[in-house]
Scaffold this motif. Structure first.
Motif, PDB file in Angstrom:
ATOM      1  N   PRO A 144      18.020  71.338 -49.112  1.00 47.81           N
ATOM      2  CA  PRO A 144      18.167  72.757 -49.454  1.00 47.81           C
ATOM      3  C   PRO A 144      19.535  73.292 -49.042  1.00 47.81           C
ATOM      4  O   PRO A 144      20.107  72.863 -48.035  1.00 47.81           O
ATOM      5  CB  PRO A 144      17.039  73.433 -48.667  1.00 47.81           C
ATOM      6  CG  PRO A 144      16.669  72.464 -47.588  1.00 47.81           C
ATOM      7  CD  PRO A 144      16.935  71.105 -48.143  1.00 47.81           C
ATOM      8  N   GLU A 145      20.035  74.249 -49.838  1.00 48.65           N
ATOM      9  CA  GLU A 145      21.380  74.770 -49.628  1.00 48.65           C
ATOM     10  C   GLU A 145      21.389  76.257 -49.297  1.00 48.65           C
ATOM     11  O   GLU A 145      22.437  76.899 -49.361  1.00 48.65           O
ATOM     12  CB  GLU A 145      22.234  74.496 -50.876  1.00 48.65           C
ATOM     13  CG  GLU A 145      22.392  73.005 -51.159  1.00 48.65           C
ATOM     14  CD  GLU A 145      23.117  72.719 -52.461  1.00 48.65           C
ATOM     15  OE1 GLU A 145      23.346  73.671 -53.233  1.00 48.65           O
ATOM     16  OE2 GLU A 145      23.463  71.545 -52.702  1.00 48.65           O
ATOM     17  N   SER A 146      20.235  76.802 -48.958  1.00 51.74           N
ATOM     18  CA  SER A 146      20.154  78.210 -48.572  1.00 51.74           C
ATOM     19  C   SER A 146      19.034  78.366 -47.560  1.00 51.74           C
ATOM     20  O   SER A 146      18.117  77.535 -47.502  1.00 51.74           O
ATOM     21  CB  SER A 146      19.857  79.088 -49.794  1.00 51.74           C
ATOM     22  OG  SER A 146      18.537  78.850 -50.269  1.00 51.74           O
ATOM     23  N   PRO A 147      19.092  79.418 -46.736  1.00 50.10           N
ATOM     24  CA  PRO A 147      17.962  79.678 -45.838  1.00 50.10           C
ATOM     25  C   PRO A 147      16.641  79.794 -46.585  1.00 50.10           C
ATOM     26  O   PRO A 147      15.596  79.397 -46.068  1.00 50.10           O
ATOM     27  CB  PRO A 147      18.355  80.994 -45.170  1.00 50.10           C
ATOM     28  CG  PRO A 147      19.848  80.976 -45.162  1.00 50.10           C
ATOM     29  CD  PRO A 147      20.220  80.331 -46.474  1.00 50.10           C
ATOM     30  N   TYR A 148      16.681  80.317 -47.813  1.00 46.87           N
ATOM     31  CA  TYR A 148      15.458  80.404 -48.602  1.00 46.87           C
ATOM     32  C   TYR A 148      14.880  79.019 -48.859  1.00 46.87           C
ATOM     33  O   TYR A 148      13.700  78.757 -48.602  1.00 46.87           O
ATOM     34  CB  TYR A 148      15.726  81.110 -49.927  1.00 46.87           C
ATOM     35  CG  TYR A 148      14.568  81.006 -50.898  1.00 46.87           C
ATOM     36  CD1 TYR A 148      13.383  81.695 -50.670  1.00 46.87           C
ATOM     37  CD2 TYR A 148      14.657  80.190 -52.038  1.00 46.87           C
ATOM     38  CE1 TYR A 148      12.310  81.576 -51.548  1.00 46.87           C
ATOM     39  CE2 TYR A 148      13.596  80.075 -52.915  1.00 46.87           C
ATOM     40  CZ  TYR A 148      12.431  80.764 -52.675  1.00 46.87           C
ATOM     41  OH  TYR A 148      11.370  80.646 -53.530  1.00 46.87           O
ATOM     42  N   GLY A 149      15.694  78.103 -49.384  1.00 46.50           N
ATOM     43  CA  GLY A 149      15.221  76.751 -49.642  1.00 46.50           C
ATOM     44  C   GLY A 149      14.758  76.062 -48.374  1.00 46.50           C
ATOM     45  O   GLY A 149      13.736  75.347 -48.365  1.00 46.50           O
ATOM     46  N   GLU A 150      15.498  76.262 -47.293  1.00 44.20           N
ATOM     47  CA  GLU A 150      15.104  75.670 -46.011  1.00 44.20           C
ATOM     48  C   GLU A 150      13.755  76.223 -45.545  1.00 44.20           C
ATOM     49  O   GLU A 150      12.899  75.481 -45.057  1.00 44.20           O
ATOM     50  CB  GLU A 150      16.187  75.947 -44.968  1.00 44.20           C
ATOM     51  CG  GLU A 150      17.486  75.179 -45.217  1.00 44.20           C
ATOM     52  CD  GLU A 150      18.651  75.694 -44.388  1.00 44.20           C
ATOM     53  OE1 GLU A 150      18.543  76.812 -43.837  1.00 44.20           O
ATOM     54  OE2 GLU A 150      19.672  74.980 -44.319  1.00 44.20           O
ATOM     55  N   SER A 151      13.563  77.526 -45.717  1.00 40.37           N
ATOM     56  CA  SER A 151      12.315  78.139 -45.256  1.00 40.37           C
ATOM     57  C   SER A 151      11.118  77.611 -46.039  1.00 40.37           C
ATOM     58  O   SER A 151      10.020  77.457 -45.478  1.00 40.37           O
ATOM     59  CB  SER A 151      12.396  79.666 -45.380  1.00 40.37           C
ATOM     60  OG  SER A 151      12.333  80.103 -46.735  1.00 40.37           O
ATOM     61  N   LYS A 152      11.301  77.317 -47.311  1.00 46.41           N
ATOM     62  CA  LYS A 152      10.205  76.773 -48.113  1.00 46.41           C
ATOM     63  C   LYS A 152       9.871  75.345 -47.676  1.00 46.41           C
ATOM     64  O   LYS A 152       8.695  74.952 -47.613  1.00 46.41           O
ATOM     65  CB  LYS A 152      10.552  76.815 -49.594  1.00 46.41           C
ATOM     66  CG  LYS A 152      10.496  78.210 -50.194  1.00 46.41           C
ATOM     67  CD  LYS A 152       9.087  78.785 -50.142  1.00 46.41           C
ATOM     68  CE  LYS A 152       8.970  80.111 -50.861  1.00 46.41           C
ATOM     69  NZ  LYS A 152       7.588  80.632 -50.838  1.00 46.41           N
ATOM     70  N   LEU A 153      10.884  74.568 -47.374  1.00 41.26           N
ATOM     71  CA  LEU A 153      10.648  73.205 -46.915  1.00 41.26           C
ATOM     72  C   LEU A 153       9.956  73.216 -45.553  1.00 41.26           C
ATOM     73  O   LEU A 153       9.021  72.438 -45.311  1.00 41.26           O
ATOM     74  CB  LEU A 153      11.967  72.443 -46.837  1.00 41.26           C
ATOM     75  CG  LEU A 153      11.877  70.949 -46.530  1.00 41.26           C
ATOM     76  CD1 LEU A 153      10.977  70.236 -47.541  1.00 41.26           C
ATOM     77  CD2 LEU A 153      13.263  70.319 -46.501  1.00 41.26           C
ATOM     78  N   ILE A 154      10.375  74.119 -44.687  1.00 43.56           N
ATOM     79  CA  ILE A 154       9.713  74.249 -43.382  1.00 43.56           C
ATOM     80  C   ILE A 154       8.250  74.652 -43.571  1.00 43.56           C
ATOM     81  O   ILE A 154       7.354  74.163 -42.869  1.00 43.56           O
ATOM     82  CB  ILE A 154      10.452  75.277 -42.497  1.00 43.56           C
ATOM     83  CG1 ILE A 154      11.837  74.746 -42.116  1.00 43.56           C
ATOM     84  CG2 ILE A 154       9.645  75.593 -41.232  1.00 43.56           C
ATOM     85  CD1 ILE A 154      12.739  75.783 -41.470  1.00 43.56           C
ATOM     86  N   GLY A 155       7.987  75.534 -44.536  1.00 39.82           N
ATOM     87  CA  GLY A 155       6.612  75.916 -44.827  1.00 39.82           C
ATOM     88  C   GLY A 155       5.767  74.708 -45.214  1.00 39.82           C
ATOM     89  O   GLY A 155       4.619  74.567 -44.770  1.00 39.82           O
ATOM     90  N   GLU A 156       6.325  73.829 -46.048  1.00 45.00           N
ATOM     91  CA  GLU A 156       5.610  72.615 -46.419  1.00 45.00           C
ATOM     92  C   GLU A 156       5.339  71.742 -45.194  1.00 45.00           C
ATOM     93  O   GLU A 156       4.253  71.162 -45.047  1.00 45.00           O
ATOM     94  CB  GLU A 156       6.418  71.830 -47.448  1.00 45.00           C
ATOM     95  CG  GLU A 156       6.540  72.503 -48.801  1.00 45.00           C
ATOM     96  CD  GLU A 156       7.298  71.650 -49.802  1.00 45.00           C
ATOM     97  OE1 GLU A 156       7.527  70.445 -49.505  1.00 45.00           O
ATOM     98  OE2 GLU A 156       7.659  72.165 -50.880  1.00 45.00           O
ATOM     99  N   TRP A 157       6.332  71.650 -44.309  1.00 47.56           N
ATOM    100  CA  TRP A 157       6.140  70.860 -43.091  1.00 47.56           C
ATOM    101  C   TRP A 157       5.020  71.441 -42.224  1.00 47.56           C
ATOM    102  O   TRP A 157       4.226  70.692 -41.652  1.00 47.56           O
ATOM    103  CB  TRP A 157       7.435  70.830 -42.281  1.00 47.56           C
ATOM    104  CG  TRP A 157       8.550  70.066 -42.906  1.00 47.56           C
ATOM    105  CD1 TRP A 157       8.481  69.169 -43.942  1.00 47.56           C
ATOM    106  CD2 TRP A 157       9.929  70.143 -42.537  1.00 47.56           C
ATOM    107  NE1 TRP A 157       9.727  68.684 -44.237  1.00 47.56           N
ATOM    108  CE2 TRP A 157      10.636  69.254 -43.398  1.00 47.56           C
ATOM    109  CE3 TRP A 157      10.642  70.851 -41.583  1.00 47.56           C
ATOM    110  CZ2 TRP A 157      12.014  69.073 -43.310  1.00 47.56           C
ATOM    111  CZ3 TRP A 157      12.018  70.684 -41.484  1.00 47.56           C
ATOM    112  CH2 TRP A 157      12.688  69.795 -42.333  1.00 47.56           C
ATOM    113  N   MET A 158       4.975  72.767 -42.128  1.00 45.76           N
ATOM    114  CA  MET A 158       3.941  73.390 -41.308  1.00 45.76           C
ATOM    115  C   MET A 158       2.549  73.096 -41.853  1.00 45.76           C
ATOM    116  O   MET A 158       1.606  72.830 -41.095  1.00 45.76           O
ATOM    117  CB  MET A 158       4.177  74.898 -41.198  1.00 45.76           C
ATOM    118  CG  MET A 158       5.340  75.266 -40.298  1.00 45.76           C
ATOM    119  SD  MET A 158       5.369  77.013 -39.851  1.00 45.76           S
ATOM    120  CE  MET A 158       5.869  77.732 -41.419  1.00 45.76           C
TER     121      MET A 158
END
Length: 320
Positions: A137-151
């Protein structure tokens, strides 16, 4: 028993709510109306105004409405703006999801469908993105979605949470004349607002290595997207096997130039798009396969580009 749709008063969430209703499945909506609209929620659907950051409100909602599963659509969805507001993005999308998962655990709610994003892939160097394409991911938005999947993954390991995440790119069109995309950052609203204001829409770069020189992307109809969210929830309800992630992609994509041409045909407004410079970081092509979702979640592209544009245009004009 009911499913809670967080963000159910938004453009995408409202379509998901109505798709549940069409299947005879009870839903309740929770939305803080920061970007949603109360008028998008059918009068027959219970509506709770509030934030996913309010754990006590979530737990009361679960208890009062006998919630057995969650479709989590709420979040801060503006990738570009997230670069300027990273802490706000993480609070809404990461902390908010953590609070929701804690409330679910406390309330013995063990099923969730997560509205993720193809932004988790960043700028892939492949012609066709699959679920296994490396995430960057190249934005905090994309990162936050990936973190959501991890959670969700980690909570599943810890508690047996049944879950899946749906990744997609550009959602357009409308399934209802009274529900439309109001985002100031999405292509269709930007184009329609320009035309209604007597201005020519803008294309960012026409010298890419694509058939017409403009960027190629996945554009999917919001009603098709909503149907697959419901199919995922039904699969979880039935205790059927489900993948942790699915791409909802077109498999071929369309170009910005094609969209502009179709908009001119549908609106009958003759215009020549302005051509601006490329935006930094815009790849020539990002298109995803939807084969896995087609297998499991009733995913298919039921609408042509013309139908996507015409339905969005009709809903936008109705809102005038």
């Amino acid at each position: 028993m009911a499913w809670l749709v967080t963000g159910g008063a938004g453009y995408i969430g409202a379509h998901i709510v109505r798709a549940f209703g069409a299947e005879g499945i009870d839903v309740v909506v929770l939305d803080d109306l920061s970007s949603g609209h109360g008028s998008f929620v059918p009068e027959s659907v219970p509506f709770v105004r509030g934030s996913i950051l309010d754990r006590e409100l979530l737990e009361r909602t679960f208890a009062e409405h006998n919630v057995t599963g969650v479709v989590h659509v709420a979040g801060f969805k503006y990738a570009g703006v997230s670069v300027q507001k990273p802490l706000h993005t993480y609070e809404q999308n990461v902390t908010g999801t953590a609070v929701l998962l804690q409330a679910m655990q406390n309330s013995a709610v063990h099923k969730i469908v997560f509205s993720s994003s193809a932004a988790v892939y960043g700028t892939p160097d492949v012609d066709l993105v699959t679920e296994d394409t490396p995430k960057s991911p190249e934005s905090p938005y994309g990162e936050s979605k990936l973190i959501g999947e991890w959670m969700l993954r980690d909570q599943a390991h810890a508690t047996g949470l049944a879950h899946t995440s749906l990744r997609y790119f550009n959602v357009v069109g409308s399934g209802y004349s009274d529900v439309y995309d109001t985002s100031p950052h999405n292509l269709f609203p930007i184009v329609f607002d320009a035309l209604l204001g007597g201005q020519a829409p803008r294309i960012n770069g026409d010298d890419y290595a694509t058939p017409d020189g403009t960027c190629v992307r996945d554009y999917i109809h919001v009603a098709d997207l909503a149907a697959s969210h419901v199919a995922a929830a039904q699969r979880l309800d039935a205790g059927e096997s489900i993948e942790p992630v699915y791409n909802l992609g077109s498999g071929d994509g369309v170009s910005v130039g094609q969209i502009m041409q179709t908009v001119a045909e549908i609106t009958k407004i003759d215009f020549t798009p302005q051509i601006g410079p490329r935006r930094a970081g815009d790849p020539a092509r990002i298109v995803s396969t939807g084969e896995r979702a087609a297998r499991d979640l009733n995913w298919t592209m039921r609408h042509s580009l013309s139908e996507m544009v015409s339905s969005a245009w009709e809903a936008r004009r109705t809102a005038q």
